[in-house]
Motif scaffolding. Structure first.
Motif, short mmCIF file in Angstrom:
data_model
loop_
_atom_site.label_atom_id
_atom_site.label_comp_id
_atom_site.label_asym_id
_atom_site.label_seq_id
_atom_site.Cartn_x
_atom_site.Cartn_y
_atom_site.Cartn_z
N ALA A 191 0.85 -1.19 0.00
CA ALA A 191 0.00 0.00 0.00
C ALA A 191 0.89 1.24 0.00
O ALA A 191 1.80 1.36 0.83
N VAL A 192 0.63 2.17 -0.93
CA VAL A 192 1.41 3.40 -1.04
C VAL A 192 0.44 4.55 -1.30
O VAL A 192 -0.78 4.35 -1.35
N ILE A 193 0.98 5.74 -1.48
CA ILE A 193 0.15 6.88 -1.88
C ILE A 193 0.67 7.41 -3.22
O ILE A 193 1.83 7.24 -3.57
N LEU A 194 -0.23 8.02 -3.98
CA LEU A 194 0.12 8.56 -5.29
C LEU A 194 1.00 9.79 -5.14
O LEU A 194 0.67 10.71 -4.38
N ASN A 195 2.12 9.79 -5.90
CA ASN A 195 2.91 11.03 -5.95
C ASN A 195 2.30 11.96 -7.00
O ASN A 195 1.30 11.62 -7.66
N GLU A 196 2.91 13.11 -7.17
CA GLU A 196 2.32 14.12 -8.06
C GLU A 196 2.20 13.61 -9.50
O GLU A 196 1.16 13.78 -10.16
N THR A 197 3.27 12.97 -10.00
CA THR A 197 3.25 12.47 -11.38
C THR A 197 2.19 11.39 -11.57
O THR A 197 1.42 11.42 -12.54
N GLN A 198 2.14 10.44 -10.66
CA GLN A 198 1.16 9.36 -10.76
C GLN A 198 -0.27 9.89 -10.66
O GLN A 198 -1.16 9.47 -11.42
N ALA A 199 -0.49 10.83 -9.75
CA ALA A 199 -1.83 11.40 -9.59
C ALA A 199 -2.27 12.10 -10.87
O ALA A 199 -3.44 12.00 -11.28
N THR A 200 -1.35 12.78 -11.55
CA THR A 200 -1.68 13.45 -12.80
C THR A 200 -2.09 12.45 -13.87
O THR A 200 -3.06 12.67 -14.61
N VAL A 201 -1.38 11.33 -13.96
CA VAL A 201 -1.70 10.30 -14.95
C VAL A 201 -3.13 9.79 -14.74
O VAL A 201 -3.89 9.63 -15.70
N PHE A 202 -3.51 9.54 -13.49
CA PHE A 202 -4.81 8.96 -13.19
C PHE A 202 -5.92 10.00 -13.05
O PHE A 202 -7.09 9.64 -12.89
N GLY A 203 -5.55 11.27 -13.07
CA GLY A 203 -6.56 12.31 -12.85
C GLY A 203 -7.06 12.33 -11.42
O GLY A 203 -8.23 12.62 -11.15
N GLU A 204 -6.15 12.02 -10.47
CA GLU A 204 -6.51 11.95 -9.07
C GLU A 204 -5.73 12.99 -8.28
O GLU A 204 -4.88 13.69 -8.80
N ARG A 205 -6.02 13.05 -6.98
CA ARG A 205 -5.29 13.98 -6.13
C ARG A 205 -4.00 13.35 -5.64
O ARG A 205 -3.93 12.13 -5.40
N GLU A 206 -2.97 14.14 -5.50
CA GLU A 206 -1.72 13.66 -4.92
C GLU A 206 -1.97 13.19 -3.49
O GLU A 206 -2.72 13.80 -2.75
N GLY A 207 -1.35 12.06 -3.13
CA GLY A 207 -1.53 11.52 -1.78
C GLY A 207 -2.67 10.54 -1.66
O GLY A 207 -2.92 10.00 -0.59
N GLY A 208 -3.39 10.28 -2.78
CA GLY A 208 -4.48 9.31 -2.75
C GLY A 208 -3.95 7.89 -2.60
O GLY A 208 -2.78 7.61 -2.88
N PRO A 209 -4.80 6.94 -2.16
CA PRO A 209 -4.35 5.57 -1.93
C PRO A 209 -4.02 4.85 -3.23
O PRO A 209 -4.67 5.05 -4.26
N ALA A 210 -3.01 3.99 -3.18
CA ALA A 210 -2.58 3.26 -4.36
C ALA A 210 -1.96 1.93 -3.93
O ALA A 210 -1.67 1.71 -2.74
N LEU A 211 -1.78 1.05 -4.89
CA LEU A 211 -1.09 -0.22 -4.68
C LEU A 211 0.16 -0.25 -5.55
O LEU A 211 0.12 0.10 -6.73
N ARG A 212 1.25 -0.68 -4.95
CA ARG A 212 2.52 -0.82 -5.66
C ARG A 212 2.84 -2.30 -5.79
O ARG A 212 2.91 -3.02 -4.80
N ILE A 213 3.01 -2.76 -7.03
CA ILE A 213 3.31 -4.17 -7.29
C ILE A 213 4.71 -4.26 -7.88
O ILE A 213 4.97 -3.73 -8.97
#
Length: 246
Positions: A191-213
């Motif tokens: 379990a991780v949180i979205l960084n700024e670049t990842q959040a932009t890709v998904f159209g989400e807010r930075e710091g949102g919940p994410a999964l890292r595989i």
């Protein structure tokens, strides 16, 4: 009215899967209803029984249908449209995941793992890697489903900006072009949180919940030759592992 026979250059089971999944997503088959029988689908689509059963197996593993002997194939409640389902229980299904999504990598850069990155990746320090970054897409709706960093041992392969992996997984390309024999793969889900670049890709807010595989690929001497790190939004990714106990 019979459907148009499936004709194309890709794997037939994948084309059947795409057709049936599209019809389920579009509501052509209501939740709780039965699909036509295998004989009917085989005749309507003009495909082999083997290809049809492979496609139905994919749909079942991803939660679209339920097959019961003598009871038919029932359509389940459709997954939310923002849900990407990935089920894996074999080498074939891992390959299936790579084949049936698409990713365009940026140009490779050569890096050396320092202590922090080596711990994060689960590899030795001071190893040279090609690093390629990209976005994995679901081709059915052209939606981003993962932000990918791919690391390949730079001492054992040559990769440049013109390298074309074609439609095969990178570990298969390495086998075919550099005689690196893949033997096993390990996987960590964190379990991780979205960084700024990842959040932009998904159209989400930075710091949102994410999964890292993180997947580490080992050759037949148990040396890591490839590492992939993919970040998915936690709310639209389901990872299912099926183990055979008997």
């Amino acid at each position: 009215m019979p459907e148009a026979p499936i004709k194309g250059d890709g794997p037939k089971y994948r084309e059947i899967y795409d057709r049936l999944r599209g019809e389920i997503d579009a509501g052509s088959y209501a939740a709780g209803s039965l699909l036509p029988t295998e004989d009917e689908l085989q005749a309507d689509l003009g495909v082999s029984r083997y290809a049809l059963r492979e496609a139905l197996g994919m749909l079942e593993r991803q939660g679209y249908i339920q097959r019961r002997r003598r009871a038919g194939t029932r359509v389940l409640a459709r997954p939310p449209k923002n849900m990407f389902r990935h089920a894996v229980s074999s080498r074939g299904e891992l390959s299936e995941f790579v084949h049936h999504t698409k990713i365009d990598f940026g140009p490779p850069t050569v890096i050396v793992t320092d202590g922090r990155l080596a711990r994060e990746l689960g590899c030795d320090e001071l190893r040279q890697w090609y690093l390629m970054e990209g976005i994995r897409m679901d081709p059915l709706d052209n939606r981003p489903i993962g932000v990918v960093q791919l690391y390949v041992d730079a001492t054992r392969a040559t990769i440049d900006e013109n390298t074309d992996f074609g439609q095969q997984p990178v570990y298969e390309w390495l086998r075919d072009n550099h005689d690196i024999r893949p033997a096993s793969v390990s996987q960590d889900i964190t379990a991780v949180i979205l960084n700024e670049t990842q959040a932009t890709v998904f159209g989400e807010r930075e710091g949102g919940p994410a999964l890292r595989i993180a997947r580490r690929y080992f050759d037949d001497t148990q040396r890591i030759f490839q590492i992939s790190v993919t970040t998915h939004r936690s709310e639209d990714f389901v990872y299912n592992l099926r183990l055979q106990l008997a």
